[in-house]
Scaffold this motif. Structure first.
Motif, PDB file in Angstrom:
ATOM      1  N   PHE A  39       2.173   3.398  15.744  1.00 24.41           N
ATOM      2  CA  PHE A  39       1.411   2.172  15.576  1.00 24.41           C
ATOM      3  C   PHE A  39       2.303   1.066  15.031  1.00 24.41           C
ATOM      4  CE2 PHE A  39      -1.896   5.350  15.460  1.00 24.41           C
ATOM      5  CZ  PHE A  39      -2.845   4.765  16.257  1.00 24.41           C
ATOM      6  N   LEU A  40       1.777  -0.095  15.172  1.00 25.58           N
ATOM      7  CA  LEU A  40       2.501  -1.241  14.639  1.00 25.58           C
ATOM      8  C   LEU A  40       2.023  -1.507  13.219  1.00 25.58           C
ATOM      9  CD1 LEU A  40       4.200  -3.863  15.280  1.00 25.58           C
ATOM     10  CD2 LEU A  40       1.980  -4.895  15.676  1.00 25.58           C
ATOM     11  N   LEU A  41       2.927  -1.751  12.344  1.00 24.67           N
ATOM     12  CA  LEU A  41       2.458  -2.046  11.009  1.00 24.67           C
ATOM     13  C   LEU A  41       3.159  -3.227  10.381  1.00 24.67           C
ATOM     14  CD1 LEU A  41       4.363   0.720   9.414  1.00 24.67           C
ATOM     15  CD2 LEU A  41       2.412   1.477  10.710  1.00 24.67           C
ATOM     16  N   GLY A  42       2.368  -3.968   9.711  1.00 29.92           N
ATOM     17  CA  GLY A  42       2.926  -4.949   8.805  1.00 29.92           C
ATOM     18  C   GLY A  42       2.650  -4.386   7.440  1.00 29.92           C
ATOM     19  N   GLN A  43       3.408  -4.713   6.469  1.00 28.53           N
ATOM     20  CA  GLN A  43       3.205  -3.994   5.219  1.00 28.53           C
ATOM     21  C   GLN A  43       3.676  -4.785   4.015  1.00 28.53           C
ATOM     22  OE1 GLN A  43       5.654  -0.780   6.274  1.00 28.53           O
ATOM     23  NE2 GLN A  43       7.437  -1.649   5.298  1.00 28.53           N
ATOM     24  N   SER A  44       3.184  -4.356   2.909  1.00 26.18           N
ATOM     25  CA  SER A  44       3.694  -4.889   1.668  1.00 26.18           C
ATOM     26  C   SER A  44       3.348  -3.911   0.569  1.00 26.18           C
ATOM     27  CB  SER A  44       3.072  -6.239   1.379  1.00 26.18           C
ATOM     28  OG  SER A  44       3.576  -6.701   0.165  1.00 26.18           O
ATOM     29  N   ALA A  85      -2.105   2.871   1.919  1.00 27.72           N
ATOM     30  CA  ALA A  85      -1.504   4.184   1.706  1.00 27.72           C
ATOM     31  C   ALA A  85      -0.931   4.232   0.307  1.00 27.72           C
ATOM     32  CB  ALA A  85      -0.407   4.439   2.728  1.00 27.72           C
ATOM     33  N   GLY A  86      -1.178   5.307  -0.387  1.00 27.48           N
ATOM     34  CA  GLY A  86      -0.624   5.467  -1.726  1.00 27.48           C
ATOM     35  C   GLY A  86       0.502   6.482  -1.682  1.00 27.48           C
ATOM     36  N   TYR A  87       1.499   6.264  -2.453  1.00 27.83           N
ATOM     37  CA  TYR A  87       2.605   7.217  -2.464  1.00 27.83           C
ATOM     38  C   TYR A  87       3.394   7.068  -3.742  1.00 27.83           C
ATOM     39  CZ  TYR A  87       5.534   3.239  -1.224  1.00 27.83           C
ATOM     40  OH  TYR A  87       6.174   2.047  -1.230  1.00 27.83           O
ATOM     41  N   ALA A  88       4.219   8.039  -4.007  1.00 24.93           N
ATOM     42  CA  ALA A  88       5.111   7.942  -5.155  1.00 24.93           C
ATOM     43  C   ALA A  88       6.493   7.608  -4.630  1.00 24.93           C
ATOM     44  CB  ALA A  88       5.131   9.262  -5.896  1.00 24.93           C
ATOM     45  N   ASN A  92      -0.909   9.059   1.274  1.00 26.51           N
ATOM     46  CA  ASN A  92      -2.270   9.419   1.545  1.00 26.51           C
ATOM     47  C   ASN A  92      -2.964   8.142   1.971  1.00 26.51           C
ATOM     48  OD1 ASN A  92      -4.648  10.593   1.600  1.00 26.51           O
ATOM     49  ND2 ASN A  92      -4.606  11.338  -0.492  1.00 26.51           N
ATOM     50  N   GLU A  93      -3.359   8.089   3.208  1.00 26.30           N
ATOM     51  CA  GLU A  93      -3.834   6.795   3.655  1.00 26.30           C
ATOM     52  C   GLU A  93      -5.345   6.748   3.772  1.00 26.30           C
ATOM     53  OE1 GLU A  93      -2.010   6.377   7.584  1.00 26.30           O
ATOM     54  OE2 GLU A  93      -4.014   6.889   8.282  1.00 26.30           O
ATOM     55  N   LEU A  94      -5.826   5.560   3.671  1.00 27.48           N
ATOM     56  CA  LEU A  94      -7.258   5.348   3.666  1.00 27.48           C
ATOM     57  C   LEU A  94      -7.518   4.103   4.510  1.00 27.48           C
ATOM     58  CD1 LEU A  94      -9.840   6.283   2.155  1.00 27.48           C
ATOM     59  CD2 LEU A  94      -9.347   4.510   0.504  1.00 27.48           C
ATOM     60  N   VAL A  95      -8.369   4.253   5.515  1.00 27.36           N
ATOM     61  CA  VAL A  95      -8.706   3.100   6.343  1.00 27.36           C
ATOM     62  C   VAL A  95      -9.807   2.334   5.615  1.00 27.36           C
ATOM     63  CG1 VAL A  95      -9.610   2.352   8.564  1.00 27.36           C
ATOM     64  CG2 VAL A  95      -8.085   4.308   8.443  1.00 27.36           C
ATOM     65  N   VAL A  96      -9.514   1.117   5.185  1.00 25.38           N
ATOM     66  CA  VAL A  96     -10.535   0.393   4.426  1.00 25.38           C
ATOM     67  C   VAL A  96     -11.360  -0.530   5.319  1.00 25.38           C
ATOM     68  CG1 VAL A  96      -9.352   0.544   2.217  1.00 25.38           C
ATOM     69  CG2 VAL A  96      -8.897  -1.386   3.702  1.00 25.38           C
ATOM     70  N   ARG A 115       0.592   0.588  -0.421  1.00 30.35           N
ATOM     71  CA  ARG A 115       1.092  -0.217   0.685  1.00 30.35           C
ATOM     72  C   ARG A 115      -0.091  -0.569   1.585  1.00 30.35           C
ATOM     73  NH1 ARG A 115       6.187   1.845   3.704  1.00 30.35           N
ATOM     74  NH2 ARG A 115       7.028   0.755   1.922  1.00 30.35           N
ATOM     75  N   VAL A 116      -0.178  -1.831   1.909  1.00 24.97           N
ATOM     76  CA  VAL A 116      -1.232  -2.272   2.819  1.00 24.97           C
ATOM     77  C   VAL A 116      -0.604  -2.481   4.185  1.00 24.97           C
ATOM     78  CG1 VAL A 116      -2.833  -4.128   3.379  1.00 24.97           C
ATOM     79  CG2 VAL A 116      -2.519  -3.424   1.018  1.00 24.97           C
ATOM     80  N   TYR A 117      -1.217  -1.990   5.196  1.00 24.95           N
ATOM     81  CA  TYR A 117      -0.685  -2.306   6.517  1.00 24.95           C
ATOM     82  C   TYR A 117      -1.787  -2.367   7.564  1.00 24.95           C
ATOM     83  CZ  TYR A 117      -0.522   2.790   7.206  1.00 24.95           C
ATOM     84  OH  TYR A 117      -0.820   4.108   7.301  1.00 24.95           O
ATOM     85  N   LEU A 118      -1.424  -2.918   8.682  1.00 22.83           N
ATOM     86  CA  LEU A 118      -2.363  -3.050   9.788  1.00 22.83           C
ATOM     87  C   LEU A 118      -1.915  -2.130  10.906  1.00 22.83           C
ATOM     88  CD1 LEU A 118      -2.482  -6.920   9.877  1.00 22.83           C
ATOM     89  CD2 LEU A 118      -4.236  -5.436   8.993  1.00 22.83           C
TER      90      LEU A 118
END
Lengths: 603, 524
Positions: A264-269, A295-298, A307-311, A347-350
């Motif tokens: 997938f394509l992602l933009g992120q921050s 997505a949360g990560y260490a 661990n990602e969550l579709v909001v 991290r937020v991404y699309l």
């Protein structure tokens, strides 16, 4: 020999070349036939794997199997049954499993009675409508539904004032309406970017890093990221393939043909969590299907434990809108590890489907609740803790303790001539892993051990056992505690063996009582009973010790965060027939249900 | 013995009871059909038809009883129907059973002379049996979890609990406790499920014996296909059945007790009955065709498409005079519609249209449900609609495997082989293909008709017919028939003449003559 082999091989090759058409045809037909047959076998095997059907669970009811395979809706039904609903309805966006298995009253979105809920509305208006229709819960599935994202529901759920999300698993979410709307406090922006005002901030966004820990360089033919600084927006474009696969039925896996998931394509921050519940907002315009993912990560694990969550997920039809989602801090604090707090990241991404084009103008993440000691780990888990340890009558039909007796094991012939020891193992086990405790809504797969460890230390579980022994001979008892880890695929995490000592009986009956501390929340407790025979103690006509073991009662106590001690009694009266060991099969009655007792003794 | 095991054994016993009732209903149909068609009727095909029509007719009577004689006890419906279909069924079994088996073993005995073929026959028969065994395993041990089957099960359970089909479509939540089923589907499948529910009691945590209905229809479908595809070419029978079962989407739907299995079976039965009628246009044949088409319509609302598929087929392949052909077509249309007339009237009364999913909120402009479907299922542009929708049989290999491609390839080879005959004047082609009795042609006509219909719906601007791959699966049984027969035909061709022979002029002439004779022979 070699010559013979060589001759055979050359002859075979010769035959194939002479009859190449025939050979090719036979090969193709045989290959296709075998492959086709494998189609059916793969599907069957997938089903058995998905529902974890094995000898122990084969005869369970359908619903038990769904629970055992950790199906989100089944867990949600369990949770709702505990919520003690009286007359209040759950608005379901998918009625299949809920309608068939739950037996709870519900409202289905397509029912015309509820049509007016789906007109455009502000969260406050929708709250009023829902309350007037006696709806208290919303159950949404793991796929995007226009009835959700194109109506007032998406914003309603994202707003902390009117509802709280009490369960989330694999995209299925259960939201509970508040009895009274509350004021959302402390809406602090943690991180944001407005590309229309500060075009340079858009450079933070990039392509193609999958949160699976694998770096995937996307081909530029497939996806494009354009920094349009003059217009103040980031353009995300994912090209259409010549043939897109709309969806793949989940268990349908004829093996070699199954396509690999395309990247997938992602933009992120990235940002650090400073709070507990967050709201994510993205100002976006475009066309096509996309998902807003957190997505949360260490950091130390470089996304591996992410661990990602579709909001938010849905389809845009050329319009510009602000999409909102909400999530709760899903990374537990690593008190027991050497990782520092600030090494946790979000991290937020699309994520875009083939053919989607988006113009991203701004985005922000806000804290909806402040981080404070009062809202620490335990508090956030309090609701779930309070709900735990429940054994309703309904469950009792399938949650029971039973006996599994191993065959006779001749262990050692002792060197001491006057003592002949035969040892038999028998285990009184919880043959199912009872759903002692439903993980809180924010419980996610990551850092499982950490969560459980922390949880166990908070509540100090203790196991109290009483039983009755009669007969003669020596008996040693060991308790093995299997820890629950709330993962359907691996119900027993580890076993801790605790010796409860040896008893010697000389045609006597004694009641016994013992208490031991557990290091975790038990999934099940197994008692290993070792019967020893001392020749000088044995009756002449009886080759074995004759021990009757009965009236086993086990209870579990734990402390809630407010230091109340709660106690749950498990009454596993079982058929104690063990081959070779218990000579009297009449010791017990039939299996009896575990009774539901959730008592709070006086302080 | 544990409680669960006892429950399980009880379920198996009840499942056997249900299947016995289905089989007896089928046998009573078989006796009826044989008496209508006479002794020369192809027994395998008639058996396949009765296996499909029998239980569906039982379902029809069940629904009629639940509608016109509602609110009796479960036993009333279960035992009256079991009695009505069971007693003739038992008599028919004793009367026709040995004869049927004899015919089959005779066929096998003559067939056994060709060793290669009979080995292949048994190989594929074994594969079919193994696949059905796997299906049985999933039905016994895998919980019901798919969306549509659970909704159908809920509706059927409600009908069985209320002992009435009068309240369907269920749109009143005070009656249903929340369940909403504002559908226009005729109750064919639900009738079978509610019969099963009345036999076993309304299970809450279990789906129980209702999971046996779909595998029964897989079995019935397999028998019909084996007989139909194996008509005069026995080897093609098990090959066709295997192709159908090995289609991933078909097997997957069967393992989750989807409605489509019975829908496909009744549709195949309708096509086969019309194919029988085409050879002999008398009223007795027409009666069977009416029943089969009626049941196809009764099994699902897509069943209404059966008429526009089989009537053109009948017009093309009928051997009767045109007056009789027209008469029979009219009979088929009006006779078969009688079976769903009640449902159509109720639909028009309740939602104002004979068919269609009526969801009020989808009409709200803000929801854009149709657009969502187009985007998520990749059906936006015309190209998408054709590739991902209409041609999903070719493009979704993970669902349809390679069988669509295989049929395409087989057709290309067949066309190359027959190119000379095809270049002949239209009248000759018509005689060769259209009036040809071979099931391949019937199957191909239906397949082409179906795809033409899909193309028409796309042109009309609706995704209704292509929005779900399950709809594209409609022609899969007939595709299996055509493919299997073509493959076996190639095999026969290969053996009678190798391509080398055709290279000399003389041999080519001879080959052409043989091919013509074959084409004619296949029709005979």
């Amino acid at each position: 020999m070699i010559r013979f082999l060589w001759n055979s091989v050359t002859r075979a090759f010769g035959y194939i070349i002479d009859h190449r058409r025939l050979s090719l045809t036979v090969f193709v037909i045989a290959f296709v036939t075998v492959q086709s047959f494998l189609n059916t076998s793969f599907i069957t095997a997938d089903y058995f794997r998905k529902f974890k059907v094995g000898p122990a669970t084969a005869f369970d009811s359908d619903y038990r199997k769904l629970l055992a395979s950790n199906l989100p809706v089944a867990n949600i039904i369990e949770l709702l049954r505990r919520e003690n609903i009286t007359g209040e309805l759950t608005l379901v966006f998918r009625q299949a499993e809920f309608g068939y298995y739950s037996g709870l009253p519900f409202a289905y979105i397509y029912d015309n009675t509820y049509a007016d809920l789906f007109e455009k509305a502000t969260p406050a208006q929708l709250y009023a409508k829902l309350r007037s229709k006696n709806i208290k819960y919303l159950l949404t599935p793991d796929y995007a539904m226009p009835e959700f994202y194109n109506t007032g529901f998406a914003d309603f759920v994202a707003d902390l004032s009117f509802s709280e999300q009490i369960y989330e698993q694999q995209g299925y979410k259960l939201t509970r309406l508040r009895d009274q709307p509350i004021e959302s406090s402390a809406q602090k922006i943690i991180t944001s970017a407005d590309f229309t005002k500060s075009p340079q901030s858009m450079r933070k966004w990039q392509l193609g890093r999958q949160p699976s820990g694998m770096l995937q360089q996307l081909s530029t033919e497939k996806a494009k990221l354009v920094f349009n600084e003059s217009a103040g927006m980031v353009q995300l474009i994912r090209k259409k393939s010549y043939h897109s696969r709309p969806y793949i039925v989940d268990v349908l896996q004829p093996n070699p043909l199954r396509p690999k998931a395309s990247p997938f394509l992602l933009g992120q921050s990235d940002f650090e969590p400073k709070g507990n519940t967050f709201s994510v907002e993205v100002d976006v315009e475009g066309r096509g299907y996309f998902e807003l993912v957190v997505a949360g990560y260490a950091r130390a694990n470089i996304l591996e434990e992410s661990n990602e969550l579709v909001v938010w997920s849905g389809v845009l039809d050329g319009e510009r809108r602000t999409v909102r989602g909400r999530f709760t801090d899903i990374i537990p604090k690593r008190t027991a590890s050497n990782l520092a707090e600030d090494e946790r990241r979000y991290r937020v991404y699309l994520r875009l489907q083939d053919g989607t084009e988006l113009d991203l103008r701004s985005w922000k993440v806000r804290t909806l609740t402040e981080d404070s000691p009062a809202l620490d780990f335990v508090n956030r888990y309090q609701a779930a803790l309070d709900m735990g340890w429940d054994f309703g009558d309904r469950q009792a039909r399938f949650l029971y303790f039973g006996v599994i007796a191993d065959d006779k094991k001749e262990l050692d012939q002792s060197n001491e001539p006057w003592v002949q020891i035969s040892q038999y193992d028998s285990s009184l086990v919880g043959v199912r892993s009872p759903l002692f405790y439903v993980p809180p809504s924010t419980y996610r797969d990551m850092d499982r051990i950490n969560v459980l460890d922390t949880l166990a230390r908070q509540i100090n579980p203790a196991i109290h056992t009483t039983f009755e022994l009669s007969g003669h001979g020596a008996v040693g008892i060991t308790a093995l505690v299997y820890c629950r880890n709330f993962d359907g695929s691996d119900p027993a995490l580890a076993a801790t063996a605790i010796s409860l000592g040896t008893r010697i009986l000389l045609d006597t009956t004694r009641s016994d009582k013992t208490t031991f501390l557990s290091s975790c929340l038990p999934s099940f407790i197994r008692y290993d009973i070792t019967v020893k025979r001392n020749r000088f103690m044995a009756k002449a006509d009886n080759a074995l010790s004759d021990i009757r073991f009965r009236n086993l009662k086990t209870s579990l106590s734990f402390a809630t965060p407010d230091q109340t001690i709660r106690k749950v009694e498990l009454i596993p009266v079982t058929r104690l027939i063990a081959k070779n060991m218990f000579t009297s099969p009449d010791v017990t009655g039939d299996r009896q249900p575990l009774k539901a007792i959730l008592e709070t003794p006086s302080k | 013995m544990t409680f669960e095991l006892m429950q399980f054994i009880l379920m198996v016993v009840r499942g056997i009871m249900l299947l016995t009732i289905f089989l007896l209903a089928s046998m009573s149909m078989y006796a009826l059909f044989v008496s209508l068609l006479g002794k020369n009727a192809p027994k395998g095909i008639v058996l396949g038809l009765s296996l499909i029509i029998g239980p569906m007719l039982l379902s029809w009577f069940n629904i009629m009883l639940l509608y016109f004689f509602a609110e009796h006890t479960s036993k009333f419906y279960v035992w009256w129907l079991a009695f009505a279909f069971g007693v003739p069924g038992i008599i028919a079994t004793f009367r026709h059973g040995p004869n049927l088996w004899g015919t089959y073993s005779d066929m096998l005995a003559t067939f056994a002379q060709d060793k290669v073929k009979s080995r292949i026959y048994y190989l594929f028969l074994t594969l079919v049996i193994l696949a059905m065994g796997q299906l049985l395993l999933t039905q016994l041990f895998i919980p019901l979890s798919a969306n549509d089957p659970l909704e159908y099960a809920s509706v059927s359970r409600l009908i069985a609990t209320l002992h009435s089909a009068r309240d369907y479509p269920f749109m009143d939540r005070t009656l249903t406790g929340g369940l909403y089923a504002g559908w226009t589907h005729p109750l064919g499948y639900a009738g079978l499920l509610s019969y099963a529910f009345m036999l076993q009691g309304p299970a809450v945590e279990n789906a129980g014996i209702i999971k046996f209905v779909a595998p029964y229809y897989v079995f019935a479908q397999a028998i019909l296909i084996m007989a139909f595809a194996g008509w005069k070419r026995p080897l093609a029978g098990p090959v066709a059945a295997f192709i159908l079962l090995a289609t991933p989407i078909y097997f997957h739907l069967a393992s989750q007790a989807h409605i489509d299995i019975s829908r496909l079976a009744t549709m195949t039965a309708a096509v086969v009955s019309v194919w029988l009628l085409a050879a002999n246009g008398n009223l007795r044949h027409a009666l069977i065709a009416i029943l089969a088409i009626g049941m196809a319509q009764f099994s699902h609302s897509i069943g209404l498409l059966t008429l526009p598929l089989v009537i053109p087929l009948y017009l093309l392949i009928s051997k009767s005079s045109w007056i009789i052909t027209i008469r029979n077509s009219a009979l088929l249309i009006f006779g078969s519609l009688l079976f769903v007339a009640l449902r159509l009237i109720i639909n028009i009364k309740t939602i104002g249209a004979p068919l269609g999913d009526y969801v009020k909120i989808w009409t709200f402009p803000n929801i854009k449900a149709e657009h969502h479907l187009q985007v998520v299922r990749h059906l936006e542009s015309l190209y998408d609609k054709i590739i991902n929708g209409m041609m999903s049989g070719w493009s979704s290999l993970e669902m349809f495997y390679i069988f669509h491609w295989a049929l395409t390839g087989a057709l290309v080879i067949a066309v190359i082989y027959f190119r000379k005959q095809i270049m002949q004047p239209v009248s000759l082609v018509k005689n060769m293909f259209w009036k040809n009795e071979d099931p391949v042609f019937a199957a191909l006509i239906i397949i082409m008709g179906f795809y033409a219909m899909l193309a028409l719906t796309i042109m009309a601007g609706t995704e209704l017919a292509i929005k779900n791959v399950r709809y594209t699966m409609t022609v899969q049984p007939l595709l299996a028939v055509a493919l299997a027969r073509l493959l076996v035909w190639f095999m026969d061709l290969k053996r009678s003449q190798s391509p080398k022979q055709i290279r000399t002029k003389k041999a080519r002439k001879k080959a052409d003559a043989t091919a013509k004779a074959k084409a004619a022979g296949a029709g005979a």
